[in-house]
Scaffold this motif. Structure first.
Motif, mmCIF file in Angstrom:
data_model
loop_
_atom_site.group_PDB
_atom_site.id
_atom_site.type_symbol
_atom_site.label_atom_id
_atom_site.label_comp_id
_atom_site.label_asym_id
_atom_site.label_seq_id
_atom_site.Cartn_x
_atom_site.Cartn_y
_atom_site.Cartn_z
ATOM 1 N N ASP A 169 0.785 -1.260 0.152
ATOM 2 C CA ASP A 169 -0.220 -0.462 -0.083
ATOM 3 C C ASP A 169 0.326 1.311 0.029
ATOM 4 O OD1 ASP A 169 -2.573 -1.226 0.148
ATOM 5 O OD2 ASP A 169 -2.173 -1.655 2.034
ATOM 6 N N VAL A 170 1.900 1.282 0.615
ATOM 7 C CA VAL A 170 2.968 1.771 0.829
ATOM 8 C C VAL A 170 3.531 2.146 -0.674
ATOM 9 C CG1 VAL A 170 5.313 3.019 1.497
ATOM 10 C CG2 VAL A 170 3.823 1.541 3.234
ATOM 11 N N ALA A 171 3.180 1.692 -1.591
ATOM 12 C CA ALA A 171 4.504 1.614 -2.959
ATOM 13 C C ALA A 171 3.464 1.893 -3.783
ATOM 14 C CB ALA A 171 4.519 0.353 -3.396
ATOM 15 N N ALA A 172 2.052 1.816 -3.571
ATOM 16 C CA ALA A 172 0.504 2.390 -3.594
ATOM 17 C C ALA A 172 0.685 4.403 -4.281
ATOM 18 C CB ALA A 172 -0.456 1.570 -3.880
ATOM 19 N N ALA A 173 0.838 4.374 -3.075
ATOM 20 C CA ALA A 173 0.505 5.544 -2.828
ATOM 21 C C ALA A 173 1.786 6.592 -3.572
ATOM 22 C CB ALA A 173 1.198 6.312 -1.095
ATOM 23 N N LEU A 174 3.108 5.779 -3.386
ATOM 24 C CA LEU A 174 4.346 6.878 -3.804
ATOM 25 C C LEU A 174 4.142 6.638 -4.899
ATOM 26 C CD1 LEU A 174 7.573 4.785 -2.243
ATOM 27 C CD2 LEU A 174 6.831 7.219 -2.175
ATOM 28 N N ALA A 175 3.145 5.555 -6.045
ATOM 29 C CA ALA A 175 3.233 5.275 -7.463
ATOM 30 C C ALA A 175 2.102 6.867 -8.422
ATOM 31 C CB ALA A 175 2.711 4.090 -7.850
ATOM 32 N N ASP A 176 0.902 7.161 -7.186
ATOM 33 C CA ASP A 176 0.150 7.777 -7.532
ATOM 34 C C ASP A 176 0.871 9.288 -7.056
ATOM 35 O OD1 ASP A 176 -1.374 6.224 -8.052
ATOM 36 O OD2 ASP A 176 -2.458 6.102 -5.929
ATOM 37 N N LEU A 177 2.194 9.381 -6.207
ATOM 38 C CA LEU A 177 2.825 10.536 -5.955
ATOM 39 C C LEU A 177 4.051 11.099 -7.058
ATOM 40 C CD1 LEU A 177 2.828 10.762 -2.282
ATOM 41 C CD2 LEU A 177 1.301 12.069 -3.213
ATOM 42 N N ALA A 178 4.522 10.085 -7.246
ATOM 43 C CA ALA A 178 5.648 10.001 -8.272
ATOM 44 C C ALA A 178 5.010 10.692 -9.483
ATOM 45 C CB ALA A 178 6.670 8.327 -8.640
ATOM 46 N N VAL A 179 3.428 10.138 -10.361
ATOM 47 C CA VAL A 179 3.394 10.892 -11.858
ATOM 48 C C VAL A 179 1.883 11.809 -11.330
ATOM 49 C CG1 VAL A 179 3.256 8.183 -12.304
ATOM 50 C CG2 VAL A 179 0.568 9.270 -11.143
ATOM 51 N N GLY A 180 2.286 12.436 -9.783
ATOM 52 C CA GLY A 180 1.449 13.656 -10.903
ATOM 53 C C GLY A 180 2.415 14.490 -10.211
ATOM 54 N N PRO A 181 2.005 16.181 -9.823
ATOM 55 C CA PRO A 181 2.745 16.857 -9.748
ATOM 56 C C PRO A 181 3.435 17.027 -8.535
ATOM 57 C CG PRO A 181 0.170 17.952 -9.399
ATOM 58 C CD PRO A 181 0.455 16.312 -9.711
ATOM 59 N N PRO A 182 4.257 18.204 -8.547
ATOM 60 C CA PRO A 182 4.954 17.990 -7.045
ATOM 61 C C PRO A 182 3.991 18.612 -6.181
ATOM 62 C CG PRO A 182 6.301 18.840 -8.885
ATOM 63 C CD PRO A 182 5.487 18.545 -9.740
ATOM 64 N N LEU A 183 4.150 18.474 -4.563
ATOM 65 C CA LEU A 183 3.180 19.319 -4.366
ATOM 66 C C LEU A 183 3.827 20.108 -3.353
ATOM 67 C CD1 LEU A 183 1.015 16.487 -2.048
ATOM 68 C CD2 LEU A 183 0.711 17.558 -4.536
ATOM 69 N N ASN A 184 5.283 19.804 -3.248
ATOM 70 C CA ASN A 184 5.910 21.138 -2.247
ATOM 71 C C ASN A 184 5.909 21.043 -0.731
ATOM 72 O OD1 ASN A 184 7.998 22.251 -4.141
ATOM 73 N ND2 ASN A 184 6.581 23.273 -4.804
ATOM 74 N N GLY A 185 5.181 19.810 -0.274
ATOM 75 C CA GLY A 185 4.441 19.532 1.223
ATOM 76 C C GLY A 185 4.948 17.593 1.469
ATOM 77 N N THR A 186 4.589 17.483 2.463
ATOM 78 C CA THR A 186 4.164 16.299 3.014
ATOM 79 C C THR A 186 2.722 15.670 2.741
ATOM 80 O OG1 THR A 186 6.026 16.833 4.511
ATOM 81 C CG2 THR A 186 5.219 14.613 4.922
#
Length: 251
Positions: free
Chosen positions: A164-181
């Protein structure tokens, strides 16, 4: 899109590489095993040629306080400088829920140092803080073992499956930078001593687990807020009992 996964041979990294490739991206799995070493800089500039995104899930090979701090500071500085030179558009990093609340832990102090370097680098970024992985419950039990008993804190954790962590990272990687946490956690909070009892029961381990509020978790005493997420985290779908059933099923 070319995505470089630093730590691409590890538990999270290998899963992430596979997920991103299945989405059709050009993914380079980078690690010292394959000639890319962020600690020394070996192969780093070559690996980043043409990369739009870098995901850093590398972990220190040593966990003594000084060694782990040196790893995260040195590797992050080298990686971020190389990204800046290569024109990387998005740096995604995996960190730990509670890093800012447990300064007694040398490992978490090192993760905070890594986060500060990312934020100061000028490279657009997203930091994903995750709760503890189900897969590490065995190591936690081992760390709490004293003779024939296991002494652990009864503080709440909200652990998560590595998948589930890898799934979240995959979604974030293909999205725009959030410049946040962003935080990610499992779907339920459970006391650490109870997590250990459930895992040990499935494995036929009959040792006694003692709940001790002063038992240290890798150098730090815990309370219910130490390692649980704040408001509105992303939640992984996998429950601990489901993961235990799968993990204990022969393949």
């Amino acid at each position: 899109m070319k995505i470089v996964v630093i730590g691409g041979s590890g538990l999270i990294g290998a899963n992430l590489v596979d997920r991103l490739r299945r989405r059709g991206h050009d993914v380079l799995a980078a690690s010292p095993r394959w000639g890319v070493d962020t600690l020394t800089g070996e192969g780093l500039a070559e690996a980043l040629i043409g990369a739009q995104v870098v995901v850093d899930v590398a972990n220190s090979p040593l966990f003594e306080d000084g060694a782990v701090l040196e790893f995260f500071e040195t590797s992050s500085r080298r990686l971020l400088a190389a990204e800046d030179a290569a024109g990387v558009e998005h740096h995604v990093a995996l960190s730990v829920v509670g890093s800012d609340r447990l300064p007694q832990s040398g490992y978490l102090r090192a993760k905070m140092a890594q986060e500060r370097l990312i934020k100061a680098s000028g490279v657009p970024y997203t930091i994903l803080r995750s709760t503890q992985f189900f897969e590490f419950i065995g190591g936690i039990i081992q760390a709490g073992t004293e003779g024939d008993v296991v002494r652990l804190s009864p503080a709440l954790l909200q652990p998560i499956a590595a998948d589930d962590v890898a799934a979240a990272l995959a979604d974030l990687a293909v999205g725009p930078p959030l410049n946040g946490t962003v935080e990610v956690a499992g779907p339920e909070a459970l006391p650490l001593d109870e997590l250990a009892r459930r895992a040990m029961a499935v494995n036929g381990d009959g040792r006694q687990v003692i709940a001790d509020v002063h038992a240290r978790y890798f150098g730090a005493e815990l309370d219910d807020a130490s390692l649980t997420p704040g408001a509105h985290p992303r939640l992984g779908p996998t429950h601990f009992h489901e993961w235990l059933e799968r993990a204990s099923t022969p393949t």
